[in-house]
Scaffold this active site. Structure first.
Site, PDB file in Angstrom:
ATOM      1  N   GLN A 178       0.777  -1.226   0.040  1.00  0.00           N
ATOM      2  CA  GLN A 178      -0.024  -0.094  -0.187  1.00  0.00           C
ATOM      3  C   GLN A 178       0.908   1.238   0.138  1.00  0.00           C
ATOM      4  O   GLN A 178       0.510   2.445  -0.361  1.00  0.00           O
ATOM      5  CB  GLN A 178      -0.991   0.048   1.060  1.00  0.00           C
ATOM      6  CG  GLN A 178      -2.033  -1.212   1.355  1.00  0.00           C
ATOM      7  CD  GLN A 178      -2.990  -0.934   0.071  1.00  0.00           C
ATOM      8  OE1 GLN A 178      -2.933   0.152  -0.595  1.00  0.00           O
ATOM      9  NE2 GLN A 178      -3.707  -1.905  -0.261  1.00  0.00           N
ATOM     10  N   SER A 198       2.959  -4.567  -5.239  1.00  0.00           N
ATOM     11  CA  SER A 198       1.899  -5.056  -6.072  1.00  0.00           C
ATOM     12  C   SER A 198       1.621  -4.107  -7.189  1.00  0.00           C
ATOM     13  O   SER A 198       1.177  -2.965  -6.835  1.00  0.00           O
ATOM     14  CB  SER A 198       0.747  -5.790  -5.259  1.00  0.00           C
ATOM     15  OG  SER A 198      -0.239  -6.116  -6.030  1.00  0.00           O
ATOM     16  N   HIS A 200      -1.052  -4.058  -9.082  1.00  0.00           N
ATOM     17  CA  HIS A 200      -2.720  -3.633  -9.305  1.00  0.00           C
ATOM     18  C   HIS A 200      -3.009  -2.440  -8.166  1.00  0.00           C
ATOM     19  O   HIS A 200      -4.108  -1.863  -8.050  1.00  0.00           O
ATOM     20  CB  HIS A 200      -3.550  -4.788  -9.109  1.00  0.00           C
ATOM     21  CG  HIS A 200      -3.845  -5.361  -7.891  1.00  0.00           C
ATOM     22  ND1 HIS A 200      -4.947  -5.146  -7.450  1.00  0.00           N
ATOM     23  CD2 HIS A 200      -3.153  -6.363  -7.299  1.00  0.00           C
ATOM     24  CE1 HIS A 200      -5.025  -5.802  -6.123  1.00  0.00           C
ATOM     25  NE2 HIS A 200      -3.923  -6.803  -6.129  1.00  0.00           N
ATOM     26  N   THR A 236       7.841 -18.619 -16.746  1.00  0.00           N
ATOM     27  CA  THR A 236       8.092 -17.720 -17.937  1.00  0.00           C
ATOM     28  C   THR A 236       7.744 -16.381 -17.629  1.00  0.00           C
ATOM     29  O   THR A 236       6.738 -16.459 -16.828  1.00  0.00           O
ATOM     30  CB  THR A 236       7.260 -18.307 -19.153  1.00  0.00           C
ATOM     31  OG1 THR A 236       7.890 -19.533 -19.444  1.00  0.00           O
ATOM     32  CG2 THR A 236       7.757 -17.464 -20.482  1.00  0.00           C
ATOM     33  N   CYS A 324     -17.791 -10.287   6.328  1.00  0.00           N
ATOM     34  CA  CYS A 324     -18.729 -11.427   6.684  1.00  0.00           C
ATOM     35  C   CYS A 324     -18.289 -12.767   6.587  1.00  0.00           C
ATOM     36  O   CYS A 324     -18.060 -13.131   5.683  1.00  0.00           O
ATOM     37  CB  CYS A 324     -20.116 -11.243   5.920  1.00  0.00           C
ATOM     38  SG  CYS A 324     -21.368 -12.257   6.144  1.00  0.00           S
TER      39      CYS A 324
HETATM   40  N1  PLP Z   1      -0.412  -6.762   1.301  1.00  0.00           N
HETATM   41  C1  PLP Z   1      -1.422  -5.532   1.718  1.00  0.00           C
HETATM   42  C2  PLP Z   1      -1.108  -4.644   2.525  1.00  0.00           C
HETATM   43  C3  PLP Z   1      -2.386  -5.423   0.640  1.00  0.00           C
HETATM   44  O1  PLP Z   1      -3.180  -4.487   0.733  1.00  0.00           O
HETATM   45  C4  PLP Z   1      -2.654  -6.499  -0.282  1.00  0.00           C
HETATM   46  C5  PLP Z   1      -3.947  -6.593  -1.107  1.00  0.00           C
HETATM   47  O2  PLP Z   1      -4.834  -5.818  -0.913  1.00  0.00           O
HETATM   48  C6  PLP Z   1      -1.665  -7.493  -0.278  1.00  0.00           C
HETATM   49  C7  PLP Z   1      -0.496  -7.463   0.615  1.00  0.00           C
HETATM   50  C8  PLP Z   1      -1.984  -8.525  -1.435  1.00  0.00           C
HETATM   51  O3  PLP Z   1      -1.473  -7.937  -2.635  1.00  0.00           O
HETATM   52  P1  PLP Z   1      -1.999  -9.024  -4.155  1.00  0.00           P
HETATM   53  O4  PLP Z   1      -3.660  -8.660  -4.228  1.00  0.00           O
HETATM   54  O5  PLP Z   1      -1.200  -8.457  -5.104  1.00  0.00           O
HETATM   55  O6  PLP Z   1      -1.729 -10.305  -3.970  1.00  0.00           O
END
Ligand code: PLP
Length: 393
Positions: A178, A198, A200, A236, A324
């Site tokens: 984050q 990450s 995304h 790969t 939930c």
């Molecule tokens: N660590 C934190 C603090 C995250 O917020 C997230 C995803 O929400 C992850 C790890 C996991 O990342 P990924 O979705 O790329 O596996």
């Protein structure tokens, strides 16, 4: 109706520039970088460039970056590597508010005989550094503490923690999924041994991540197979994803100032107006030591899920702090760890903004949310209590 997306800590839209950079590597240059022929070989320089772009955002060397499939894989790789390279040590230290990518792994490791210490946080979400220090033993293989919390945005003093851990000769990993792209990071001047990120979460696609491994850190690969990533991660390469991540990191560096000024202002505006218009609402987490895009607010006497459903009617996408599980609505482990009272914990909503949000969108939320809360409070078993409390104030 236009979608108003304020759930960027869950995932982000792929930036148009990232999409553009990736497309030719799906369509035209689909070669395998490991192939002997020129067609495959021509993607190699682009992968190298992407590695440099990731390293540049982190203040690291390109040789210290390996590509993975996601933040979770990076987290798993870091922890398993530390355990594999320290086979005589059976203890790990994490925080009580880690993402499941760390917490669930730690829980599964306890079943294999490892000991896990979870360091608590206070009501503002700050880590108890004294307890962290006391938890370190000669048996500790790794300390893994997140840089910024995904639910509250609270930022931990990671450089300081890394120093403290290094003094004991223990490997330090941070889940910076984050933090990367939202706050400046310069690994060159730190004692951090490994860091996860990450794609995304920073306007690159899903299915691509990276792990920083400080030069000289003992490392054991998680995925075994081919010699990709210099033998540190088999499989790969996800070439378009890697190129997307590189471009995403380059853009994040370019937009860092905007993230910390315009996005922060939008977040503060949202928070200030909601707290002004809605009684019995509080911000969870330290209001200052926080990511510039994140606001986690508890609205007393209402269920977070009900708020989300009603916001969804206006195409406003936010997220709730509670999950939930098995039919019971449990507040999230993060909110619980901070000791937020029950009636508050259940009504927590996370707004996480991005550079693509506009003032008009934020004003739309400010307009729609107060009557939603009012309506829900009237319907809730605690509704009258909530309303009376409001009118009394
Ligand atoms: N660590 C934190 C603090 C995250 O917020 C997230 C995803 O929400 C992850 C790890 C996991 O990342 P990924 O979705 O790329 O596996």
């Amino acid at each position: 109706m236009k979608t108003i997306y304020v759930d960027n800590n869950a995932t982000t839209q792929v930036a148009p520039e990232v999409m553009e950079a990736m497309l030719p590597y799906f369509r035209d240059y689909y070669g395998n970088p490991s192939s002997m022929h020129t067609f495959g070989g021509q993607v190699g320089p682009k992968v190298r460039e992407a590695r440099e772009q990731v390293a540049e955002l982190l203040g690291a060397g390109a040789d210290e970056i390996i590509f993975t499939s996601c933040g979770s894989e990076s987290d798993n790789t870091a922890i398993r590597s530390a355990l594999a390279t320290n086979p005589d040590k059976r203890h790990l230290v994490i925080s009580r508010v880690e993402h499941p990518a760390i917490r669930s792994l730690a829980a599964s490791l306890t079943k294999q005989g490892y000991r896990v210490t979870e360091v608590p946080v206070d009501s503002q979400g700050h880590l108890n550094l004294e307890k962290l220090q006391k938890s370190l033993t000669p048996d500790t293989a790794i300390v893994s503490i997140m840089w910024a919390n995904n639910e509250t945005g609270v930022i931990f003093p990671i450089e300081k923690i890394a120093e403290l851990v290094r003094r004991q000769g223990i490997i330090f990993h941070t889940d910076a999924v984050q933090a990367v792209g939202k706050i400046p990071i310069n690994l060159r001047d730190t004692a951090i041994d490994m860091l996860s990120l990450s794609g995304h979460k920073l306007h690159a696609p899903k299915g691509i991540g990276a792990l920083y491994i400080r030069r000289g850190t003992k490392f054991s690969p998680f995925l075994i197979g081919g010699h990709q990533e210099q033998g540190r991660r088999a499989g790969t390469e996800n070439v378009p994803g890697i190129i997307g991540l590189g471009t995403g990191c380059q853009l994040a560096k370019k937009h860092m100032d905007q993230e910390n000024s315009r996005v922060r202002e939008l977040r503060d505006h949202l928070e200030k107006e909601l707290l002004y218009r809605i009684p019995n609402a509080v911000v969870n987490g330290d209001p200052l030591q926080r990511l510039p895009n994140t606001s986690n607010i508890s609205f007393e006497f209402v269920e977070g899920e009900s708020i989300l459903l009603m916001l969804n009617e206006y195409n406003i996408c936010a997220s709730s702090g509670s999950a939930c599980t098995s039919g019971s609505l449990e507040p999230s482990h993060v909110i619980r760890a901070m000791g937020v009272p029950f009636t508050m914990a259940h009504g927590s909503i996370r707004f996480s903004l991005s550079i693509y949000n506009t003032r008009e969108e934020i004003d739309f939320i400010i307009d729609k949310l107060p009557p939603v809360i009012e309506r829900l409070r009237l319907m809730s078993p605690f509704g009258n209590q909530g309303s009376n409390a409001c009118t009394r104030e």
